[in-house]
Design a protein around this motif. Structure first.
Motif, PDB file in Angstrom:
ATOM      1  N   GLY A 150      44.502  35.049  35.378  1.00 13.75           N
ATOM      2  CA  GLY A 150      43.476  34.477  36.235  1.00 13.75           C
ATOM      3  C   GLY A 150      43.499  35.082  37.621  1.00 13.75           C
ATOM      4  N   ALA A 151      44.707  35.151  38.210  1.00 15.26           N
ATOM      5  CA  ALA A 151      44.856  35.726  39.548  1.00 15.26           C
ATOM      6  C   ALA A 151      44.527  37.207  39.549  1.00 15.26           C
ATOM      7  N   LEU A 152      44.878  37.899  38.471  1.00 14.40           N
ATOM      8  CA  LEU A 152      44.605  39.326  38.390  1.00 14.40           C
ATOM      9  C   LEU A 152      43.109  39.603  38.321  1.00 14.40           C
ATOM     10  N   SER A 153      42.351  38.678  37.750  1.00 10.96           N
ATOM     11  CA  SER A 153      40.902  38.862  37.696  1.00 10.96           C
ATOM     12  C   SER A 153      40.301  38.869  39.095  1.00 10.96           C
ATOM     13  N   LEU A 154      40.975  38.242  40.045  1.00  8.80           N
ATOM     14  CA  LEU A 154      40.517  38.203  41.435  1.00  8.80           C
ATOM     15  C   LEU A 154      40.927  39.449  42.214  1.00  8.80           C
ATOM     16  N   THR A 155      41.918  40.153  41.692  1.00  9.51           N
ATOM     17  CA  THR A 155      42.512  41.305  42.376  1.00  9.51           C
ATOM     18  C   THR A 155      41.654  42.547  42.182  1.00  9.51           C
ATOM     19  N   GLY A 156      41.571  43.376  43.225  1.00  8.45           N
ATOM     20  CA  GLY A 156      40.713  44.545  43.155  1.00  8.45           C
ATOM     21  C   GLY A 156      41.377  45.814  42.666  1.00  8.45           C
ATOM     22  N   LYS A 160      46.728  47.805  39.119  1.00  8.50           N
ATOM     23  CA  LYS A 160      47.282  46.495  38.769  1.00  8.50           C
ATOM     24  C   LYS A 160      46.431  45.820  37.698  1.00  8.50           C
ATOM     25  N   ARG A 161      45.139  45.961  37.794  1.00  9.08           N
ATOM     26  CA  ARG A 161      44.265  45.390  36.769  1.00  9.08           C
ATOM     27  C   ARG A 161      44.520  46.051  35.411  1.00  9.08           C
ATOM     28  N   GLY A 162      44.921  47.315  35.460  1.00  7.40           N
ATOM     29  CA  GLY A 162      45.212  48.025  34.227  1.00  7.40           C
ATOM     30  C   GLY A 162      46.371  47.419  33.452  1.00  7.40           C
ATOM     31  N   GLY A 163      47.232  46.684  34.149  1.00  2.00           N
ATOM     32  CA  GLY A 163      48.359  46.044  33.490  1.00  2.00           C
ATOM     33  C   GLY A 163      47.944  44.954  32.528  1.00  2.00           C
ATOM     34  N   ALA A 164      46.696  44.542  32.589  1.00  2.00           N
ATOM     35  CA  ALA A 164      46.212  43.488  31.689  1.00  2.00           C
ATOM     36  C   ALA A 164      45.919  44.031  30.303  1.00  2.00           C
ATOM     37  N   THR A 168      40.863  40.061  28.990  1.00  2.00           N
ATOM     38  CA  THR A 168      39.610  39.814  29.701  1.00  2.00           C
ATOM     39  C   THR A 168      39.891  39.351  31.122  1.00  2.00           C
ATOM     40  N   LEU A 169      39.262  40.042  32.090  1.00  2.00           N
ATOM     41  CA  LEU A 169      39.381  39.669  33.493  1.00  2.00           C
ATOM     42  C   LEU A 169      37.988  39.295  33.980  1.00  2.00           C
ATOM     43  N   GLY A 170      37.475  38.175  33.491  1.00  2.00           N
ATOM     44  CA  GLY A 170      36.099  37.798  33.767  1.00  2.00           C
ATOM     45  C   GLY A 170      35.947  36.593  34.667  1.00  2.00           C
ATOM     46  N   ASP A 171      34.685  36.109  34.753  1.00  3.28           N
ATOM     47  CA  ASP A 171      34.327  34.939  35.558  1.00  3.28           C
ATOM     48  C   ASP A 171      34.634  35.135  37.038  1.00  3.28           C
ATOM     49  N   VAL A 172      34.544  36.382  37.503  1.00  7.35           N
ATOM     50  CA  VAL A 172      34.793  36.696  38.913  1.00  7.35           C
ATOM     51  C   VAL A 172      33.762  37.703  39.388  1.00  7.35           C
TER      52      VAL A 172
END
Length: 430
Positions: A150-156, A160-164, A168-172
């Motif tokens: 959830g916190a990663l979805s907020l991160t730009g 770091k996002r690639g670590g997911a 799904t990094l949605g709803d942001v």
């Protein structure tokens, strides 16, 4: 590296995950620390301009916190208590109420989340969606809010996002932070235009979340006017306002909360890092009472509230925040910091200062250059890191309690390292 040390550190490459990072560039075996100094197993001293990435704002092993914690442990004080009532928790809450909330006219419930900042962020966005019945959360470019999903979805940050993985990094919706599109672009005007346009494709937001000073994003400091503008937009569109004060809080900006001068009144505030005062894991979410609509155990965790951290956090609050003395000391050191950082910036063509308070740095325009300078400084006994989208900012995060003399010594190392690297880059270019 001495042979004996090499033998001891092979355990890390053999058994520790590839996720490790700081130790790759600073690979000494640290065995002792006090104040703003660290020592490796060979006795070499390092001045600490990192402070656990702002988790040690009061320095390593503060004697008063250490003494209180030792007393608590030796007297068989509660070590782990889920969310039971305990004397340590009561004392912490009373100190926080008396010295932090009441003097600032703030009325918040304090939610003990899991032990790290990302846990507090997860709780905040979860509650915002519960309160508003909406899903979309607006965060900002260059923001960093944690590494859980959830916190990663907020991160730009792309890496770091690639670590997911394929998660799904949605709803942001990511909006531009102040200054991110250039000095002449009013990002508030752009955000308002997008939200007011029924065909923009942006769902009505449950909340806005931002860092007043973007720690990992390059020390971009929001102005009071910009923070006030975001609050105004949030209120207009029925969204909650969440301030992530995990890295910039606990005095790092100059005041306990980094947004105090702006006069905004967030619906929620996340805290972690230096909240324990001693480097112990401890995170909390401040919630406006009318938004505290959790059902019992609706959001919990085995380690929600660290009893040992309650002990040291209380001491930190009573020792440093019972009057204005500490804030005045931070203000004085901040001026010295700005002057010293300008000396560094003057050595690098086009370099500029970033941040405010005791959370400042130098944008040298290149991640390679910034990294080389920090690496050379480490060789000479200074622990300091980079930040920014391309790691182009040399970031100062020394303990707020560091002496002026030690800070000057650290900057002498940084200035010398900068001169050496800049000169070597000139020679290489020729």
């Amino acid at each position: 590296m001495p042979k004996d040390m090499t033998q001891e550190t092979t355990i890390f490459t053999r058994r520790e995950s590839e996720a490790r990072s700081y130790c790759r560039g600073m690979d000494n075996m640290f065995v002792k620390a006090q104040g703003a100094e660290m020592f490796d197993q060979n006795g070499k001293r390092y001045i600490d301009f990192l402070a656990g990435c702002s988790s040690l704002n009061y320095g390593h092993n503060d004697p008063d916190m250490k003494s209180a914690l030792v007393d608590h442990i030796t007297n068989d004080g509660i070590a782990h208590g889920l969310d039971f009532h305990s004397d340590a928790k009561a004392a912490f809450l009373k100190a926080y109420e008396d010295h932090i909330l009441t003097p600032r006219g703030m009325d918040y419930k304090i939610m003990m989340t899991g032990p790290t900042g990302t846990n507090a962020v997860e709780a905040a966005i979860k509650l915002a969606r519960k309160v508003t019945g909406r899903r979309n959360v607006i965060s900002f470019t260059n923001g960093f809010h944690g590494m859980t999903m959830g916190a990663l979805s907020l991160t730009g940050n792309t890496d770091k996002r690639g670590g997911a993985g394929s998660g799904t990094l949605g709803d942001v919706t990511h909006m531009p932070f102040e200054g991110s599109l250039g000095e002449n672009v009013d990002t508030l005007e752009l955000i308002e235009a997008m939200l007011s346009n029924p065909s923009s494709g942006i769902d009505a937001p449950a909340a806005f979340i931002f860092e007043p000073i973007q720690g990992e994003g390059g020390l971009n400091a929001a102005s009071d006017a910009w923070m006030q503008g975001v609050e105004k937009i949030a209120r207009k569109h029925g969204a909650l306002l969440i301030v992530d004060d995990i890295q910039a809080g606990c005095g790092r900006s100059g005041s306990f909360f980094s947004f105090e001068a702006s006069g905004i009144k967030p619906d929620m505030i996340t805290q972690a890092k230096s909240l324990s005062g001693f480097g112990l894991p401890f995170a909390a979410l401040l919630i406006r009472p009318d938004h505290d609509i959790w059902k019992p155990a609706e959001h919990n965790g085995t380690f929600r509230g660290n009893t040992h951290a309650f002990v040291t956090a209380r001491i930190a609050i009573e020792k440093f925040w019972s009057d204005k003395t500490f804030e005045k000391e931070i203000a004085s050191k901040s001026v010295m910091l700005t002057t010293a950082l300008q000396e560094v910036a003057d050595l690098v063509p086009g370099a500029s200062l970033k941040g405010r308070g005791m959370m400042q740095g130098v944008d040298v325009g290149s991640g390679d250059l910034a990294g080389a300078i920090c690496a050379r400084a480490y060789e000479h006994g200074l622990v300091i890191e980079t930040s920014g989208a391309n790691d182009e900012v040399i970031k100062f995060l020394a303990p707020l309690t560091i002496s002026s003399e030690l800070m000057r010594e650290g900057f002498d190392i940084l200035i010398s390292a900068t001169k050496e690297v800049v000169e070597s880059h000139k020679i290489a270019a020729e």
